[in-house]
Design an enzyme around this catalytic site. Structure first.
Site, PDB file in Angstrom:
ATOM      1  N   GLU A   1       0.540  -1.209  -0.194  1.00 13.00           N
ATOM      2  CA  GLU A   1       0.624  -0.034   0.014  1.00 13.00           C
ATOM      3  C   GLU A   1       0.667   1.551  -0.251  1.00 13.00           C
ATOM      4  O   GLU A   1       0.879   1.463   0.638  1.00 13.00           O
ATOM      5  CB  GLU A   1      -0.988  -0.163   1.852  1.00 13.00           C
ATOM      6  CG  GLU A   1      -2.067  -1.302   1.436  1.00 13.00           C
ATOM      7  CD  GLU A   1      -2.615  -1.001   2.036  1.00 13.00           C
ATOM      8  OE1 GLU A   1      -4.331  -1.475   2.015  1.00 13.00           O
ATOM      9  OE2 GLU A   1      -2.877  -0.674   3.337  1.00 13.00           O
TER      10      GLU A   1
ATOM     11  N   GLU B   1      -7.108  -7.878  -0.670  1.00 16.70           N
ATOM     12  CA  GLU B   1      -7.164  -7.945   0.781  1.00 16.70           C
ATOM     13  C   GLU B   1      -9.572  -6.881   0.989  1.00 16.70           C
ATOM     14  O   GLU B   1      -9.616  -6.490   0.613  1.00 16.70           O
ATOM     15  CB  GLU B   1      -6.596  -6.550   1.438  1.00 16.70           C
ATOM     16  CG  GLU B   1      -4.865  -6.804   1.778  1.00 16.70           C
ATOM     17  CD  GLU B   1      -4.818  -5.349   3.147  1.00 16.70           C
ATOM     18  OE1 GLU B   1      -5.694  -4.999   3.068  1.00 16.70           O
ATOM     19  OE2 GLU B   1      -3.593  -5.533   2.834  1.00 16.70           O
TER      20      GLU B   1
END
Length: 649
Positions: free
Chosen positions: A189, A269
């Site tokens: 991320e 995710e």
């Protein structure tokens, strides 16, 4: 939509096509790659869709790895996704630990034996609600360090050295080399971080390919927003997105398509639950929403990893924190399909039912939830306060400094540090005020003058405290590191007294600083318990007049009958009437308890740390107030129960 339907059709036919390919062409070379024409992954040349779940081996005792992995397989998953936390394996510079609960290679081989593929996320930054996002605290010894950036050579050198240790261990486990690892994530991320440094991503990509080979399939993961992928995606690394049930699935995958016009759809995710913070409600996500979103994504032919499929536990001091500063609790249950203790939930079976509509699930019995046992109440007796036990907690002696030093400066990465000085003037009544004007306590401080508790200072919440005492009195400030920030630009999270402390606007100086080795205390008490039936030296007779709110160690033990089949069993420990602290059983650091603040009330106790062959020793460090401190009882009690309580409400 035509591409999605074609990809889905190929996935449905893949088992038949693969069988035919092996019969006709004798296909033996293992490959995992992307087919950009058909928008699919190709496994051994055939279209492949992974249905994966996240599991953190570092939050689950090795004793239970196989149980959790087998339950994941029986749910219909064909892959698992896993992080590797750098700080878990290199706690000191150049000191590497890869055995026992840290044996990551064994964990991956175990997944392989169970025919589960592996999606590897080795960082170096992982977030994961883990202390400092997996980056080792010793990096902060360079106070000006810029993390996750190419602009600081010392950081890049440390990363390069770490990757040169970890990645060669992973190379033989890659799918093309006969192992289960199909894809490897670069960083994590990164588009949500402040630096937005493409040279840093290029550096990592180069090192990954250098150590893993040119055929490895590398990818990135970012939140499903254009702004995140703009800084997190890099040409040559396949860009994937992450999002939960609240996100519009079509919109999320359209964001991925902005950066990857062709190739498989991937939600790296998909959130089955959410994380908790101390002082907030326990987070949950409705089962029906998870099942509906999963069905929608699988029907599109998307590849999905469920985060988390099992969360586990932040044992010891490994929990992270978010900003504005909010620490995460010991439990990482996450409202996942498998509970913190590995129990089957309604969500588990709902997900399994969805998967069954798209692919076969393994036949046979699903391993049951492990039995739990309520061992009942155990009496604990006060041993010593922290101040009384400094000879055990700090055997090398204190550090002297004119001004306060941080945890890092005294080589203390976790736990507690006691700061001591003397009052330069009388402090009577409400003035003067002992304060932390620059919010200099990271994260929580327990203040005493000449052994008399004064109160608590806490980061962002309580920065000023009235104190009383005579000039020359001893001022003790015991600071607790409650977990480093794991996400955002404040991950360079220094602990302790991080600025000067003032008394009535005058800077306090001449500090004596005690780094506290709580594990040394536990070893001391455990060694005594194993060889002596009496009270240890310094074991105090109860006296309400000298029992104060000072941080204090308590000890006790309980026995589990050896003649009862199947004991010991898993259990949960709770602290009725206690406030906040740390607990160890048989030397194993279970983690932090804070039932007064919640939401977590009980702590998970895995059976493998218990024994029937000797008394089980309990050590508790209570920081604020224990139930026997009111003078009504000589003994404090904890209680072992057979059900978890993760929501104080």
């Amino acid at each position: 939509m035509l591409q999605v339907r074609l990809c889905t059709l190929l996935l449905l036919l893949a088992p038949l096509l693969l069988g035919a390919a092996h019969r006709v062409y004798n296909v033996s070379r293992r490959t995992f790659e992307i087919d950009y024409n058909q928008d699919c992954f190709l496994k051994d040349g055939m279209p492949f869709q992974y249905i994966s779940g996240s599991i953190h081996y570092f939050r689950i005792p090795r004793f239970y790895w196989k149980d959790r992995l087998l339950k994941m397989k029986m749910a219909g998953l064909n892959a698992i996704q896993m992080y590797v936390p750098w700080n878990f394996h290199e706690p000191q510079p150049g000191q590497y630990e890869f055995s026992g609960d840290r044996d990551v290679e064994y964990f991956i081989r175990l997944a392989h034996e169970l025919e589960l593929l592996v999606i590897l996320r080795p960082g170096p930054y992982i977030c994961a609600e883990w202390d400092m996002g997996g980056l080792p605290a010793w990096l902060l010894e360079k106070e000006s360090i810029l993390l996750r950036s190419s602009d600081y050579a010392d950081y890049l050198m440390a990363v390069d050295k770490w990757l040169a240790v970890l990645l060669p261990k992973m190379k033989p486990l890659l799918y093309q080399n006969g192992g289960p690892i199909i894809t490897v994530q670069v960083e994590n991320e990164y588009g949500s971080y402040v630096t937005c440094d493409f040279d840093y991503l290029r550096f990592l990509a180069h090192r990954f390919r250098y150590h893993l080979g040119k055929d490895v399939l590398l990818f990135t993961t970012d939140g499903a927003e254009e702004m995140h992928l703009s800084c997190g995606a890099l040409q040559g690394l396949y860009a994937t997105v992450d999002f939960g049930t609240a996100h519009n699935i079509t919109d999320a995958f359209l964001v991925q398509r902005m950066f990857e016009p062709k190739g498989p759809l991937v939600n790296s995710e998909f959130y089955t639950g959410w994380l908790d913070h101390w002082g907030e409600l326990h987070s949950t996500v409705k089962t029906e929403l998870v099942a509906a979103s999963l069905y929608d994504m699988l029907a599109r032919g998307a590849n999905v990893n469920m985060y988390m499929f099992i969360g586990g536990t932040n044992f010891a001091y490994w929990n992270g924190a978010n900003t504005p500063y909010a620490a995460q609790p010991t439990s990482y249950d996450y409202d996942a399909p498998l509970s913190e203790a590995g129990d089957l939930t309604e969500k588990y079976f709902a997900i399994r039912n969805v998967i069954q509509e798209f692919k076969g699930v393994p036949k046979g019995l699903i391993p049951p939830s492990t039995p739990k046992f309520a061992y009942g109440k155990v009496a604990l007796r006060k041993f010593k306060t922290v101040a009384e036990a400094l000879d055990i907690l700090c055997p090398k002696g204190p550090v002297k400094s004119h001004y306060p030093l941080t945890f890092i400066q005294v080589k203390q990465y976790f736990g507690y540090v006691l700061y001591r000085t003397t009052l330069p003037q009388d402090c009577n009544g409400s003035m003067p005020i002992f304060s932390s004007p620059l919010n200099g306590v990271h994260d929580r401080a327990y203040v005493a003058v000449d052994g008399v508790p004064q109160g608590v200072l806490e980061r962002n919440l309580v920065t000023t405290l009235d104190i009383q005492g005579k000039a020359g009195a001893t001022l003790d400030i015991m600071v607790e590191n409650m977990g480093r920030v794991n996400f955002g630009e404040q991950i360079n999270d220094f602990k302790g007294l991080v600025s000067n402390m003032t008394l009535n606007h005058s800077i306090l100086t001449n500090w004596t600083i005690f780094p506290l080795d709580t594990e040394a205390m536990v070893r001391y008490l455990g060694g005594w318990e194993a060889h002596d039936e009496g009270h240890p030296d310094g074991y105090l007779t109860f006296n309400p007049s000298n029992f104060t709110m000072l941080p204090t160690f308590f000890v006790g033990s309980f026995s589990i009958p050896s003649g009862i089949p199947d004991l010991p069993q898993d259990t949960f420990i709770q602290f009725p009437g206690w406030t906040k602290g740390q607990v160890w059983i048989n030397g194993f650091n279970l983690g932090r308890y804070w039932p007064k603040w919640g939401p977590q009330v009980t702590l998970f106790v895995p059976r493998h740390i218990l024994t029937t062959s000797a008394p089980n020793n309990i050590t508790v460090l209570e920081l604020e107030f224990a139930p026997c401190m009111d003078g009504t009882s000589e003994l404090c009690t904890v209680e072992f129960v057979d059900r978890p309580v993760l929501d104080i409400s």
